[in-house]
Scaffold this active site. Structure first.
Site, PDB file in Angstrom:
ATOM      1  N   GLU A 163     -72.266  20.583  55.799  1.00 10.16           N
ATOM      2  CA  GLU A 163     -72.075  22.144  56.147  1.00 10.16           C
ATOM      3  C   GLU A 163     -71.927  22.600  54.495  1.00 10.16           C
ATOM      4  O   GLU A 163     -71.035  22.481  53.937  1.00 10.16           O
ATOM      5  CB  GLU A 163     -70.822  22.706  56.704  1.00 10.16           C
ATOM      6  CG  GLU A 163     -70.824  21.784  57.994  1.00 10.16           C
ATOM      7  CD  GLU A 163     -71.593  22.635  59.152  1.00 10.16           C
ATOM      8  OE1 GLU A 163     -72.415  23.833  58.588  1.00 10.16           O
ATOM      9  OE2 GLU A 163     -72.004  22.040  60.069  1.00 10.16           O
ATOM     10  N   CYS A 221     -68.310  30.420  53.106  1.00  8.21           N
ATOM     11  CA  CYS A 221     -69.760  30.047  53.133  1.00  8.21           C
ATOM     12  C   CYS A 221     -70.616  30.905  53.769  1.00  8.21           C
ATOM     13  O   CYS A 221     -71.787  31.078  53.450  1.00  8.21           O
ATOM     14  CB  CYS A 221     -69.694  28.819  54.189  1.00  8.21           C
ATOM     15  SG  CYS A 221     -68.924  27.426  53.183  1.00  8.21           S
TER      16      CYS A 221
END
Length: 475
Positions: free
Chosen positions: A248, A282
């Site tokens: 990720e 993110c």
């Protein structure tokens, strides 16, 4: 000051070599943290391999019960844990409480998924030669999982690794970010209290640069799950070989605002997406593409709303924006903003430092080749750019090395679905910001944003191996 110990095989191990953990906001030393070496990594992996013998035989209901006990303990200690996040990560306390609530939900989902690891039957007679045969599949745990987690969600992103791993019957060696080890030690303590077998969760703290090879290349490690930068993720994938990998990675999330939406209703949400936890998320909203007919109004309303954000101590109830994680990150984003201004961008708001805080910053006249647009800012910096046609906006969003979450606000269902089809990303959020995430939905990116998917059900699949069995039912 007490030195925090490594957590190996259910016991603390204090090391002579330590580092000082500083508060991002005040700069004060809040703990001394033991630094592991390669021998500690080997010992942790050996212990996890031994504990796997117990975990793989543990019935699903017992794995589920352990996770439910973790949920109960987290609920009881919610405020304590939120304050730890605020202290070591600099996350405003209200936001930190929200993270603990999401962590509780994540482990709840994991407890439920522990009982839903299904296989399927295969119609063997669909092919010639398959007559009188029964075929079916089941899923088996992998073994030792190495989990490497970032600083920005020290409880919940760890939960997205530990929850599905334990639900499936694996063991985990956890390497938390250097800035957020306290939360990792706390969750290890909580799992031990909940009845997780000793060795099933190991916590190794110290330098990722020193420890990564030992963690990633050990033959007993069957999977690596990593959340962090694209550069490090690529190195991990190269070194992991045939091991399973979930990555990720970064993003520069884009949002398209069509002219048919009520701006006053979406502006607060957009400001939240851009500046929550100082943009250190993110899927923080970094690029906003607004139709030219409402661009001026949107920019004005956005800036007015952003001016209302309160900067301060993360432990203060009213604080919206606090410190970035360390001074080097402050220096980096400051240089990126200065570079953008030299290239023709203008400041709509902010662009300055206030102690350990980079003030909420809005940039105008930004082009896609500027670092503040094409790279991941991971800071409270957002750009607002006008467009003429929807396809132009889609192209600008897609003009990126990243593709995690992107979003569009529109009341036109045809435009919404057209955008969803054309946007190059792991997730498309319609009528909300790209920062939207629920902990059971599939989550992951394309391009340099990653590899594999999280979201408990999907992570369980990636943390198990599919086994096929067939029986000949007649001789």
């Amino acid at each position: 000051m007490e030195t925090k110990s490594l957590f190996i095989n259910g016991k603390g191990e204090t090391k002579q070599r330590t580092y000082a953990l500083h508060s991002p906001y005040s700069g004060e030393v809040i703990a001394n943290i033991s630094m592991a070496d390669k021998a500690d990594v080997k010992k942790a992996i050996e212990g996890a391999q031994q504990a796997y013998k117990t975990m793989k035989e543990m019935p699903a209901y017992k794995r589920s019960d352990i996770l439910l006990k973790v949920v109960s303990i987290l609920q009881e200690r919610r405020e304590e844990l939120a304050r730890v996040v605020a202290l070591e990560a600099g996350k405003p306390i209200r936001t930190a409480r929200g993270e603990i609530d999401r962590t509780i939900a994540t482990y709840q989902f994991a407890a439920e998924e522990a009982k839903r690891i299904y296989g399927e039957t295969i119609p063997m007679d669909a092919a010639p030669g398959g007559e009188n045969r029964l075929g079916f599949t089941w899923r088996e745990p992998l073994g030792v999982v190495v989990a490497i987690s970032p600083f920005n969600f020290p409880f919940n992103l760890v939960a997205h690794k530990l929850g599905p791993a334990f639900a499936a019957g694996n063991t985990v060696v956890l390497k938390p970010a250097e800035q957020t080890p306290l939360s990792a030690y706390l969750i290890a303590e909580i799992f031990q209290q909940a009845g997780l077998p000793d060795g099933a969760l190991q916590v190794i703290t110290g330098s990722g640069r020193e420890l990564s090879d030992a963690l990633i290349t050990d033959e007993r490690v069957k999977k690596v799950t990593f959340t962090g930068s694209a550069g490090v993720g690529k190195i991990i994938k190269e070194k992991a070989g045939l091991r399973k990998v979930t990555l990720e990675l970064g993003s520069n999330s884009g949002l398209i605002v069509e002219p048919d939406v009520p701006l006053e209703k979406i502006i607060p949400r957009c400001v939240e997406g851009a500046f929550a936890f100082a943009g250190q998320v993110c899927i923080s909203l970094q690029r906003i593409y607004v139709h030219e007919s409402v661009y001026e109004e949107f920019s004005k309303l956005f800036i007015e709303q952003a001016k209302q954000l309160k900067i301060g101590d993360p432990l203060e109830e009213t604080t919206d924006i606090s410190a970035m994680i360390n001074p080097k990150e402050m220096e980096r984003i400051e240089s990126w903003v200065e570079e953008a201004l030299e290239q023709g961008a203008t400041i709509g708001l902010g662009g300055t430092r206030d102690g350990s805080v980079f003030t909420p910053t809005v940039l105008l006249n930004v082009t896609n080749n500027m670092a503040v647009s094409c790279q991941e800012t991971f800071a409270p910096v957002v750009s607002i750019v006008p467009y003429k046609e929807l396809d132009e906006a889609i192209d600008m969003v897609n003009d990126s090395i990243y593709g995690l979450n992107v979003a569009i606000y529109t009341q036109n269902i045809i435009n919404a679905m057209n955008a969803a089809k054309k946007l190059e990303s792991g997730g498309v959020i319609i009528n909300d910001i790209p920062t939207f995430r629920l902990d059971h939905m599939p989550y992951g990116g394309v391009k340099d944003s990653g590899y594999g998917r999280e979201g408990i059900k999907y992570a369980v699949e990636e943390m198990t191996e599919l086994k096929f069995v067939t029986i000949k039912t007649a001789f």
